[in-house]
Enzyme design. Structure first.
Site, PDB file in Angstrom:
ATOM      1  N   ASP A   1     -15.374 -10.938 -33.105  1.00  0.00           N
ATOM      2  CA  ASP A   1     -16.346  -9.837 -33.059  1.00  0.00           C
ATOM      3  C   ASP A   1     -15.743  -8.428 -32.945  1.00  0.00           C
ATOM      4  OD1 ASP A   1     -17.863 -12.103 -32.959  1.00  0.00           O
ATOM      5  OD2 ASP A   1     -18.947 -11.611 -31.128  1.00  0.00           O
TER       6      ASP A   1
ATOM      7  N   GLU B   1     -20.743 -11.349 -34.651  1.00  0.00           N
ATOM      8  CA  GLU B   1     -22.047 -11.653 -34.046  1.00  0.00           C
ATOM      9  C   GLU B   1     -23.116 -10.847 -34.773  1.00  0.00           C
ATOM     10  OE1 GLU B   1     -22.340 -11.081 -29.796  1.00  0.00           O
ATOM     11  OE2 GLU B   1     -24.518 -11.331 -29.809  1.00  0.00           O
TER      12      GLU B   1
ATOM     13  N   LYS C   1     -21.941 -15.557 -36.743  1.00  0.00           N
ATOM     14  CA  LYS C   1     -22.517 -16.371 -35.668  1.00  0.00           C
ATOM     15  C   LYS C   1     -23.703 -15.642 -35.042  1.00  0.00           C
ATOM     16  CE  LYS C   1     -19.058 -14.832 -32.240  1.00  0.00           C
ATOM     17  NZ  LYS C   1     -19.902 -14.151 -31.284  1.00  0.00           N
TER      18      LYS C   1
ATOM     19  N   LYS D   1     -23.175 -16.062 -28.839  1.00  0.00           N
ATOM     20  CA  LYS D   1     -21.941 -15.563 -28.244  1.00  0.00           C
ATOM     21  C   LYS D   1     -20.763 -16.468 -28.616  1.00  0.00           C
ATOM     22  CE  LYS D   1     -24.389 -12.364 -26.330  1.00  0.00           C
ATOM     23  NZ  LYS D   1     -24.544 -11.110 -27.115  1.00  0.00           N
TER      24      LYS D   1
ATOM     25  N   VAL E   1     -13.324  -9.369 -28.722  1.00  0.00           N
ATOM     26  CA  VAL E   1     -14.175  -8.827 -27.651  1.00  0.00           C
ATOM     27  C   VAL E   1     -15.500  -9.600 -27.578  1.00  0.00           C
ATOM     28  CG1 VAL E   1     -13.165  -6.542 -27.866  1.00  0.00           C
ATOM     29  CG2 VAL E   1     -15.192  -7.081 -29.221  1.00  0.00           C
ATOM     30  N   THR E   2     -16.118  -9.587 -26.389  1.00  0.00           N
ATOM     31  CA  THR E   2     -15.555  -9.120 -25.126  1.00  0.00           C
ATOM     32  C   THR E   2     -15.035 -10.338 -24.346  1.00  0.00           C
ATOM     33  OG1 THR E   2     -17.670  -9.250 -23.922  1.00  0.00           O
ATOM     34  CG2 THR E   2     -17.150  -7.156 -24.976  1.00  0.00           C
TER      35      THR E   2
ATOM     36  N   CYS F   1     -18.153 -13.186 -25.421  1.00  0.00           N
ATOM     37  CA  CYS F   1     -17.945 -14.018 -26.616  1.00  0.00           C
ATOM     38  C   CYS F   1     -16.606 -14.740 -26.620  1.00  0.00           C
ATOM     39  CB  CYS F   1     -18.135 -13.175 -27.872  1.00  0.00           C
ATOM     40  SG  CYS F   1     -19.842 -12.621 -28.050  1.00  0.00           S
TER      41      CYS F   1
ATOM     42  N   GLN G   1      -6.609 -23.076 -11.829  1.00  0.00           N
ATOM     43  CA  GLN G   1      -6.761 -24.523 -11.653  1.00  0.00           C
ATOM     44  C   GLN G   1      -5.932 -25.307 -12.684  1.00  0.00           C
ATOM     45  OE1 GLN G   1     -10.981 -25.736 -10.750  1.00  0.00           O
ATOM     46  NE2 GLN G   1     -11.399 -23.651 -11.458  1.00  0.00           N
TER      47      GLN G   1
HETATM   48  N1  TIU Z   1     -18.910 -10.208 -28.787  1.00  0.00           N
HETATM   49  C1  TIU Z   1     -19.498 -10.147 -27.599  1.00  0.00           C
HETATM   50  O1  TIU Z   1     -18.873 -10.287 -26.556  1.00  0.00           O
HETATM   51  N2  TIU Z   1     -20.846  -9.845 -27.605  1.00  0.00           N
HETATM   52  C2  TIU Z   1     -21.465  -9.212 -26.587  1.00  0.00           C
HETATM   53  O2  TIU Z   1     -22.663  -9.094 -26.582  1.00  0.00           O
HETATM   54  N3  TIU Z   1     -20.651  -8.700 -25.632  1.00  0.00           N
HETATM   55  C3  TIU Z   1     -21.008  -7.835 -24.645  1.00  0.00           C
HETATM   56  O3  TIU Z   1     -20.237  -7.646 -23.741  1.00  0.00           O
HETATM   57  N4  TIU Z   1     -22.177  -7.209 -24.733  1.00  0.00           N
END
Ligand code: TIU
Length: 226
Positions: free
Chosen positions: A22, A70, A127, A130, A155-156, A160, A200
């Protein structure tokens, strides 16, 4: 092997894919979806340079490269109403923003940032959620390419990236999260998000910096080529 936390990561260029999650304008540029949720998008910019370097090495080594995005269909038929209502954003998914309709496939903002546009022969997985598995052919691609390990970036970190790594781990893939090639709007979530992966004894993955990954790719590539 790639030196990693909590232990060396088994690695073979033939069976390892680079997954870039993403890296879209809607998450990284001011005026996109990320900012509409109230986030500081500049927190994500620091990922771009290291990720571009890692991508260049993976390309040179001939690795399988998969970019995810996304987003949703223009009629929002694949966007659950609960997701649409979520978060009280200043602009919702599907609203018109600075870069077109927010998180809608085909819009400028939904596409990858200029620095990380896919090259010919690289996979793009669109996709709706997430995670990269839900509602996509991501697993079909991994099976067709005989992939066993994933090097995960993008990210993030805590959204995701985590969702995708947890889903992949449950399906039997070894996942290495590249610490300087994943980003969060929240520095605290970045730190804890990385710790959670490798805690862990590597509960759902491994963590290493791009320098360690690039060193291993380059030396393996030399071995294979020689
Ligand atoms: N790609 C992803 O992490 N989508 C999100 O919506 N991330 C946010 O942190 N908003």
């Amino acid at each position: 092997m790639i030196p990693a936390q909590p232990s060396p990561f088994p690695f073979d260029v033939e069976t390892t894919a680079l997954v870039i999650i993403d890296m879209q304008r809607d998450f990284l540029l001011p005026g996109g979806f990320g900012e509409s949720l109230g986030n500081d998008v500049y927190q994500l910019r620091k990922v771009v340079g290291p990720l571009r370097g890692l991508l260049d090495d993976c390309r040179a080594a001939g690795m399988t490269i998969i970019h995810t995005r996304e987003g949703h269909r223009p009629d929002l038929s694949d966007c659950p109403p609960a997701k649409l209502r979520r978060g009280n954003p200043s602009q919702r998914i599907g609203d018109s923003g600075r870069f077109g309709r927010i998180l809608i496939r085909g819009e400028y903002g939904h596409d990858f940032i200029d620095e990380l546009q896919p090259a010919r022969g690289e996979y793009i997985v669109d996709k709706p959620g997430k995670g990269a598995f839900y509602g996509t052919d991501f697993e079909t691609i991994l099976e067709a390419e005989r992939i066993e390990q994933l090097i995960v970036t993008g990210v993030t970190t805590e959204v995701c990236v985590h969702t995708t790594v947890r889903e992949a781990n449950d399906r039997g893939y070894d996942c290495l999260v590249v610490s300087d090639c994943v980003g969060s709007y929240f520095p605290e979530f970045q730190r804890v998000g990385l710790e959670m992966v490798a805690a862990q004894g590597g509960i759902f993955g491994w963590v290493a910096p791009s320098s360690a990954v690039r060193g291993a790719i380059t030396s393996e590539f030399v071995e294979v080529a020689g």
